[in-house]
Design a protein around this motif. Structure first.
Motif: not given
Length: 296
Positions: A278-295
């Motif tokens: 899982e990923l931390p909920e704080t990832c929601d703060r990354l508003k500038n994110l355009k490419v995300y690969s958490p597979v």
């Protein structure tokens, strides 16, 4: 199991190389090219010198493991081209005995080349020594070119990055990828004192952890740590508020610190081929994110 779920699953493979069997666990949708990059850290053979053979067929770099018919438990043969090893240096024939006069002449020519090289480094501020078969960092860097801006010593056989690297106060880009570096091989106190550093590449090494001191690199914009053996990221990564690119794929990372949410400048993140649940909920703060690969 359908083809889509099979592609996303992780495969346990056996790589046959030089009379030994190397176990590898990797995602089924990984390309052959990326598999070669991973094998470089395990075999000290450069990717361009690797030939991977499965069921009598040479595998294409652009193909994925799944599309090549490779399944869990498959055995792949690795053949290495002569002279394209790193760690132990290129494979060479035994040197012949050279007369003293010839040796002195060659040493004079070498000294002249080194002097010319240093002058070029001073003029450009760029030291490019990638894939030169080096085992130590040339001393001329510390003594003659303290104002260097770019230092590329990737794809060599370094056993140590000394703390004296901190003398390069003007350094902005540092490429250490594709070397034989372990945690203790790096003088972190020197490296993390480089206050102007914007790009740090440590990919394709043998690192299992990053120090908390990495949070001191406040100007860092790109951090490349893919294809190592990292188990986690330090919570101090949250201090890297200028960080725009984080490449951490193909490691053994199980958790991401909640402080990642403080890296508000992140645009691109790759965490694929790790052990994340899982990923931390704080990832929601990354508003500038355009490419995300958490597979997962």
């Amino acid at each position: 199991m359908d083809s889509e779920s099979s592609t996303a699953s992780r495969l346990k493979l056996q790589i046959k190389f030089s009379g030994r069997s190397i176990p590898v666990e990797i995602a089924g949708d990984t390309t052959i090219k990326d598999l070669k990059s991973l094998l470089q850290t395990l075999t000290n053979v450069l990717p361009r010198g690797q030939k991977l053979i499965f069921k009598g067929k040479v595998l294409s770099d652009e193909s994925t493991l799944a599309s090549s018919g490779i399944i869990d438990g498959s055995k792949i043969m690795l053949m290495a081209s002569q002279g394209l090893h790193q760690g132990g240096g290129p494979v060479k024939k035994e040197a012949a005995i050279v007369p003293d006069s010839t040796r002195r002449k060659k040493e004079t020519i070498k000294d002249s080349i080194v002097k010319s090289q240093v002058e070029r480094w001073k003029a450009t501020g760029v030291i490019a020594l990638s894939d030169c078969g080096l085992t130590t960092i040339p001393e001329e860097i510390w003594t003659s070119v303290p104002s260097v801006r770019v230092l590329d010593i990737s794809q060599n056989s370094y056993l140590e990055v000394p703390a004296t690297i901190g003398q390069l106060r003007s350094l902005q880009k540092l490429h250490l990828n594709g070397n034989n570096l372990f945690n203790e091989s790096i003088g972190w106190e020197g490296l993390t004192s480089l206050k102007l550093l914007t790009i740090l590449s440590l990919s394709q090494n043998n690192l299992t952890a990053l120090p908390s001191a990495i949070g001191a690199l406040k100007s860092l914009k790109q951090l490349h740590i893919e294809n190592n053996k990292l188990m986690c990221l330090p919570s101090e990564i949250g201090f890297l508020t200028e960080l725009q690119v984080l490449k951490a794929q193909n490691n053994r990372i199980k958790t991401i610190p909640t402080s990642i949410g403080e890296c508000v400048s992140l645009i691109e993140v790759d965490l694929s081929c790790n052990l994340l649940a899982e990923l931390p909920e704080t990832c929601d703060r990354l508003k500038n994110l355009k490419v995300y690969s958490p597979v997962f």
